[in-house]
Design an enzyme around this catalytic site. Structure first.
Site, PDB file in Angstrom:
ATOM      1  N   ASP A   1     -18.189 -11.614  -3.787  1.00 13.75           N
ATOM      2  CA  ASP A   1     -16.989 -12.444  -3.916  1.00 13.75           C
ATOM      3  C   ASP A   1     -17.312 -13.915  -4.190  1.00 13.75           C
ATOM      4  O   ASP A   1     -16.413 -14.749  -4.279  1.00 13.75           O
ATOM      5  CB  ASP A   1     -16.120 -12.319  -2.643  1.00 13.75           C
ATOM      6  CG  ASP A   1     -16.896 -12.702  -1.394  1.00 13.75           C
ATOM      7  OD1 ASP A   1     -18.039 -13.211  -1.512  1.00 13.75           O
ATOM      8  OD2 ASP A   1     -16.360 -12.508  -0.278  1.00 13.75           O
ATOM      9  N   GLY A   2     -18.599 -14.234  -4.264  1.00 14.59           N
ATOM     10  CA  GLY A   2     -18.976 -15.620  -4.555  1.00 14.59           C
ATOM     11  C   GLY A   2     -18.857 -16.556  -3.363  1.00 14.59           C
ATOM     12  O   GLY A   2     -19.088 -17.758  -3.477  1.00 14.59           O
TER      13      GLY A   2
ATOM     14  N   ARG B   1     -26.479 -27.812  -0.608  1.00 16.99           N
ATOM     15  CA  ARG B   1     -27.931 -27.838  -0.425  1.00 16.99           C
ATOM     16  C   ARG B   1     -28.575 -28.824  -1.400  1.00 16.99           C
ATOM     17  O   ARG B   1     -28.049 -29.064  -2.489  1.00 16.99           O
ATOM     18  CB  ARG B   1     -28.543 -26.456  -0.695  1.00 16.99           C
ATOM     19  CG  ARG B   1     -27.856 -25.321  -0.003  1.00 16.99           C
ATOM     20  CD  ARG B   1     -28.713 -24.061   0.018  1.00 16.99           C
ATOM     21  NE  ARG B   1     -28.829 -23.387  -1.277  1.00 16.99           N
ATOM     22  CZ  ARG B   1     -29.352 -22.171  -1.428  1.00 16.99           C
ATOM     23  NH1 ARG B   1     -29.820 -21.515  -0.368  1.00 16.99           N
ATOM     24  NH2 ARG B   1     -29.436 -21.591  -2.607  1.00 16.99           N
TER      25      ARG B   1
ATOM     26  N   ASP C   1     -33.219 -20.162   1.110  1.00 14.65           N
ATOM     27  CA  ASP C   1     -32.299 -19.032   1.304  1.00 14.65           C
ATOM     28  C   ASP C   1     -32.334 -18.516   2.735  1.00 14.65           C
ATOM     29  O   ASP C   1     -32.756 -17.388   3.012  1.00 14.65           O
ATOM     30  CB  ASP C   1     -32.579 -17.909   0.286  1.00 14.65           C
ATOM     31  CG  ASP C   1     -31.924 -18.215  -1.056  1.00 14.65           C
ATOM     32  OD1 ASP C   1     -31.563 -19.387  -1.288  1.00 14.65           O
ATOM     33  OD2 ASP C   1     -31.746 -17.286  -1.867  1.00 14.65           O
TER      34      ASP C   1
ATOM     35  N   ARG D   1     -37.194 -20.215  -8.382  1.00 13.67           N
ATOM     36  CA  ARG D   1     -37.797 -19.180  -7.534  1.00 13.67           C
ATOM     37  C   ARG D   1     -38.802 -18.358  -8.330  1.00 13.67           C
ATOM     38  O   ARG D   1     -38.761 -18.363  -9.562  1.00 13.67           O
ATOM     39  CB  ARG D   1     -36.688 -18.206  -7.073  1.00 13.67           C
ATOM     40  CG  ARG D   1     -35.546 -18.858  -6.392  1.00 13.67           C
ATOM     41  CD  ARG D   1     -34.209 -18.215  -6.816  1.00 13.67           C
ATOM     42  NE  ARG D   1     -33.099 -19.049  -6.353  1.00 13.67           N
ATOM     43  CZ  ARG D   1     -32.551 -18.930  -5.160  1.00 13.67           C
ATOM     44  NH1 ARG D   1     -32.941 -17.978  -4.340  1.00 13.67           N
ATOM     45  NH2 ARG D   1     -31.588 -19.746  -4.786  1.00 13.67           N
TER      46      ARG D   1
ATOM     47  N   GLY E   1     -25.355 -15.892  -7.597  1.00  7.46           N
ATOM     48  CA  GLY E   1     -24.099 -15.169  -7.511  1.00  7.46           C
ATOM     49  C   GLY E   1     -23.024 -15.934  -6.758  1.00  7.46           C
ATOM     50  O   GLY E   1     -21.832 -15.586  -6.811  1.00  7.46           O
TER      51      GLY E   1
ATOM     52  N   ASP F   1     -36.947 -13.143  -4.931  1.00  3.22           N
ATOM     53  CA  ASP F   1     -35.900 -14.068  -5.387  1.00  3.22           C
ATOM     54  C   ASP F   1     -35.608 -15.139  -4.336  1.00  3.22           C
ATOM     55  O   ASP F   1     -34.845 -16.072  -4.589  1.00  3.22           O
ATOM     56  CB  ASP F   1     -34.612 -13.305  -5.734  1.00  3.22           C
ATOM     57  CG  ASP F   1     -34.142 -12.414  -4.601  1.00  3.22           C
ATOM     58  OD1 ASP F   1     -34.915 -11.527  -4.185  1.00  3.22           O
ATOM     59  OD2 ASP F   1     -33.021 -12.603  -4.113  1.00  3.22           O
ATOM     60  N   ASN F   2     -36.220 -15.008  -3.157  1.00  2.00           N
ATOM     61  CA  ASN F   2     -36.019 -16.033  -2.128  1.00  2.00           C
ATOM     62  C   ASN F   2     -37.278 -16.879  -1.925  1.00  2.00           C
ATOM     63  O   ASN F   2     -37.388 -17.608  -0.947  1.00  2.00           O
ATOM     64  CB  ASN F   2     -35.643 -15.381  -0.792  1.00  2.00           C
ATOM     65  CG  ASN F   2     -34.247 -14.770  -0.828  1.00  2.00           C
ATOM     66  OD1 ASN F   2     -33.422 -15.148  -1.658  1.00  2.00           O
ATOM     67  ND2 ASN F   2     -33.988 -13.828   0.049  1.00  2.00           N
TER      68      ASN F   2
ATOM     69  N   LYS G   1     -23.378 -23.723  -2.180  1.00  3.26           N
ATOM     70  CA  LYS G   1     -23.508 -22.279  -1.905  1.00  3.26           C
ATOM     71  C   LYS G   1     -22.201 -21.772  -1.319  1.00  3.26           C
ATOM     72  O   LYS G   1     -21.715 -22.324  -0.323  1.00  3.26           O
ATOM     73  CB  LYS G   1     -24.667 -22.045  -0.935  1.00  3.26           C
ATOM     74  CG  LYS G   1     -24.910 -20.577  -0.620  1.00  3.26           C
ATOM     75  CD  LYS G   1     -26.252 -20.403   0.056  1.00  3.26           C
ATOM     76  CE  LYS G   1     -26.469 -18.976   0.532  1.00  3.26           C
ATOM     77  NZ  LYS G   1     -27.777 -18.817   1.171  1.00  3.26           N
TER      78      LYS G   1
HETATM   79  P1  AMP Z   1     -29.378 -13.304  -0.710  1.00  2.00           P
HETATM   80  O1  AMP Z   1     -29.586 -12.053   0.071  1.00  2.00           O
HETATM   81  O2  AMP Z   1     -28.403 -14.251  -0.130  1.00  2.00           O
HETATM   82  O3  AMP Z   1     -30.675 -13.970  -1.076  1.00  2.00           O
HETATM   83  O4  AMP Z   1     -28.703 -12.844  -2.084  1.00  2.00           O
HETATM   84  C1  AMP Z   1     -29.248 -11.898  -2.986  1.00  2.00           C
HETATM   85  C2  AMP Z   1     -28.449 -11.903  -4.251  1.00  2.00           C
HETATM   86  O5  AMP Z   1     -27.106 -11.510  -3.971  1.00  2.00           O
HETATM   87  C3  AMP Z   1     -28.346 -13.224  -4.963  1.00  2.00           C
HETATM   88  O6  AMP Z   1     -28.286 -12.990  -6.337  1.00  2.00           O
HETATM   89  C4  AMP Z   1     -27.032 -13.795  -4.458  1.00  2.00           C
HETATM   90  O7  AMP Z   1     -26.478 -14.712  -5.340  1.00  2.00           O
HETATM   91  C5  AMP Z   1     -26.205 -12.534  -4.381  1.00  2.00           C
HETATM   92  N1  AMP Z   1     -25.110 -12.635  -3.396  1.00  2.00           N
HETATM   93  C6  AMP Z   1     -25.205 -12.601  -2.051  1.00  2.00           C
HETATM   94  N2  AMP Z   1     -23.993 -12.704  -1.493  1.00  2.00           N
HETATM   95  C7  AMP Z   1     -23.107 -12.832  -2.486  1.00  2.00           C
HETATM   96  C8  AMP Z   1     -21.687 -12.978  -2.564  1.00  2.00           C
HETATM   97  N3  AMP Z   1     -20.934 -13.024  -1.464  1.00  2.00           N
HETATM   98  N4  AMP Z   1     -21.129 -13.073  -3.791  1.00  2.00           N
HETATM   99  C9  AMP Z   1     -21.867 -13.022  -4.896  1.00  2.00           C
HETATM  100  N5  AMP Z   1     -23.198 -12.877  -4.918  1.00  2.00           N
HETATM  101  C10 AMP Z   1     -23.810 -12.784  -3.720  1.00  2.00           C
HETATM  102 MG    MG Z   2     -31.327 -15.358  -2.027  1.00  2.00          MG
END
Ligand code: AMP
Ligand code: MG
Length: 488
Positions: A117-118, A168, A254, A175, A89, A244-245, A105
């Site tokens: 928001d990416g 990274r 992650d 994953r 994301g 997913d991590n 990232k």
């Molecule tokens: P994480 O908790 O960082 O492992 O993220 C879990 C999921 O949420 C993954 O699919 C990430 O890409 C997505 N994600 C986390 N933060 C954001 C963000 N700010 N914008 C878009 N996707 C996010």
């Molecule tokens: Mg993650």
């Protein structure tokens, strides 16, 4: 070869979204070396185009051109519950250099951003950067971090913060969640493509077995079992062991609300969002096993290739059931080394467990206790050990020290030899939360010196660095507790 699967819905070509006025926050010289980036005297890339590339503002340096950056689809279980499609994301894979995939990232929205928001904030990018490099130096398999680039672009979290991009590196970012994604879609072709890719580029030895997919599964289990044993031995809590991590290569990945234990507490929870303690310290091995069960489930459609499906399923079950044993062996080996034992004795596990219980009861600093344990002399009375003073029940710990010395004696351990070996496995310096926090607060004021100083110290975690003694100390008892959560 950089990961790619057929189908634009899976690996979607995605360009990073530029950030305004990017600036260097930190760069890891050893990661730069890994992919052949030449540095100047200021320890920054000779080729200034790297600043623009690593911030997502440009796709070419003088040497590299990243023709088709991608974001990938994956799914996963979050906190034990099926979460459906997630995906990159906010991470964009630029391409690969020297066998390492380069991923940005926080480089902007992708097809998988959902409500996000990416972006990533400076705070979490610094934490990921420092911990990736610290873990690597500790000898723990991990994705690497090349750089953090900052921008004044505001990003809304609980409060308004600023954006950063963390670059990274890893041989692959695949994953468990990638497998789960295709399994959920009942897309056996992609599942097979994914497994075949992993076997070809990362687990070629799987082809030696009668069923390469079974061999692949076994190897992923072994790597992750050993990985989590290393975490336990270092007092590292990941914080969000969602499927997913979990890396298909057995890498720590992650980094979010992770934490190294200061005071030892077996049920320590490092993630403020983890109210039930699912990802607490002592549950990590069990949760990793659970994640391997998710992987086994996801790989099931690959089983009946030429074989009797039932028989292969039994083999998968047996492989999954081997996880606790593999883990226990790795854990025992890690802790024997931490205690300076050269051989394995029957009573070792009980001795280790008695120590951990006493450390838990007295909330002993995990890193410092093991580091200082190498100063124990076989022929010195326990009463002299300054280590015992931190324990509430002195009689109990004195009895433990007596048994420990007897155990060392039984294998004719030599004090100086043992000390040297123990100091190579019990680090002096780990990324304690309060150290990261100090560096982050300065960086938020545009002073990046502390981030870079920490990087330097943590690159040699097993060495004595007398000028940085203060960085090995437990946080002051009056320091505010730092809460880290999933917000990043
Ligand atoms: P994480 O908790 O960082 O492992 O993220 C879990 C999921 O949420 C993954 O699919 C990430 O890409 C997505 N994600 C986390 N933060 C954001 C963000 N700010 N914008 C878009 N996707 C996010
Ligand atoms: Mg993650």
């Amino acid at each position: 070869m950089a990961f790619t699967l057929s189908g634009d819905d899976v690996c979607q070509t995605t360009l990073p979204t530029p950030i305004p006025n990017p600036y260097w926050v930190a760069l890891s010289p050893s990661s730069a070396k890994l992919i052949g980036i030449a540095l100047n005297k200021a320890h920054l890339p000779d080729d200034q185009a790297w600043l623009a590339v690593l911030s997502g503002n440009q796709l070419s340096t003088s040497e590299h051109h990243f023709v088709s950056p991608i974001a990938t689809a994956y799914s996963g279980h979050q906190f034990g519950v099926w979460a459906g499609q997630l995906g990159d994301g906010r991470a964009i894979l630029l391409g690969d250099i020297a066998g390492q995939e380069l991923q940005l990232k926080g480089a902007g929205k992708t097809r998988f951003s959902r409500m996000g928001d990416g972006r990533a904030v400076l705070r979490s990018s610094i934490r990921e950067f420092l911990c990736s490099e610290a873990m690597h130096a500790l000898g723990v398999p991990t994705t690497r971090a090349l750089s953090v680039i900052g921008s004044d672009l505001p990003v809304r979290r609980e409060i308004i913060e600023t954006a950063a991009v963390c670059a990274r590196l890893a041989p692959s970012f695949i994953r468990v969640g990638h497998f789960e994604h295709f399994a959920a879609l009942q897309d056996r072709d992609r599942l097979k493509e994914l497994a075949d890719y992993l076997i070809e580029y990362h687990y070629p030895e799987s082809n030696n077995g009668a069923n390469p997919y079974l061999e692949l599964f076994k190897s992923i289990c072994v790597r992750n079992a050993k990985l989590v044993a290393q975490w336990q031995a270092l007092g590292f809590c990941h914080g969000v062991l969602n499927s997913d991590n979990i890396s298909a290569l057995g890498l720590t990945m992650d980094y979010g609300p992770f934490g190294f234990l200061d005071q030892f507490q077996i049920d320590h929870i490092c993630n403020h969002s983890d109210q039930g303690g699912r990802y607490s310290y002592y549950r990590q091995p069990q949760i990793m096993h659970w994640n391997m069960a998710c992987l086994a489930g996801a790989m099931t459609p690959l089983l009946a290739v030429n074989n009797d499906e039932k028989e292969v399923q039994d083999q998968f079950r047996t492989a999954l059931e081997a996880f606790p044993r593999t883990y226990a062996q790795a854990w025992q080996s890690q802790f024997r080394q931490k205690l300076g034992f050269q051989s394995a004795h029957d009573g070792d596990i009980a001795l280790i467990e008695r120590l951990l219980q006493a450390m838990h009861d007295s909330r002993i600093d995990f890193t410092n206790f093991f580091r200082n344990l190498s100063d124990v002399k076989i022929n010195t009375s326990t009463a002299l050990f300054s280590l015992r003073d931190d324990f509430i029940d002195r009689n109990l710990i004195d009895r433990w020290f007596a048994d420990y010395r007897e155990r060392l004696n039984s294998e004719s351990s030599i004090d100086s030899v043992r000390k040297e070996a123990m100091d190579r496995v019990n680090p002096k310096y780990v990324l304690r939360n309060h150290l990261a926090q100090t560096a982050i607060e300065l960086a938020q004021k545009k002073d990046f010196s502390e981030v870079n100083k920490l990087l330097k110290i943590l690159e040699n975690p097993y060495d004595e660095q007398p000028e940085y003694e203060a960085y090995s100390l437990a946080p002051p008892s009056n320091s505010p507790s730092i809460e880290v959560s999933c917000s990043s």
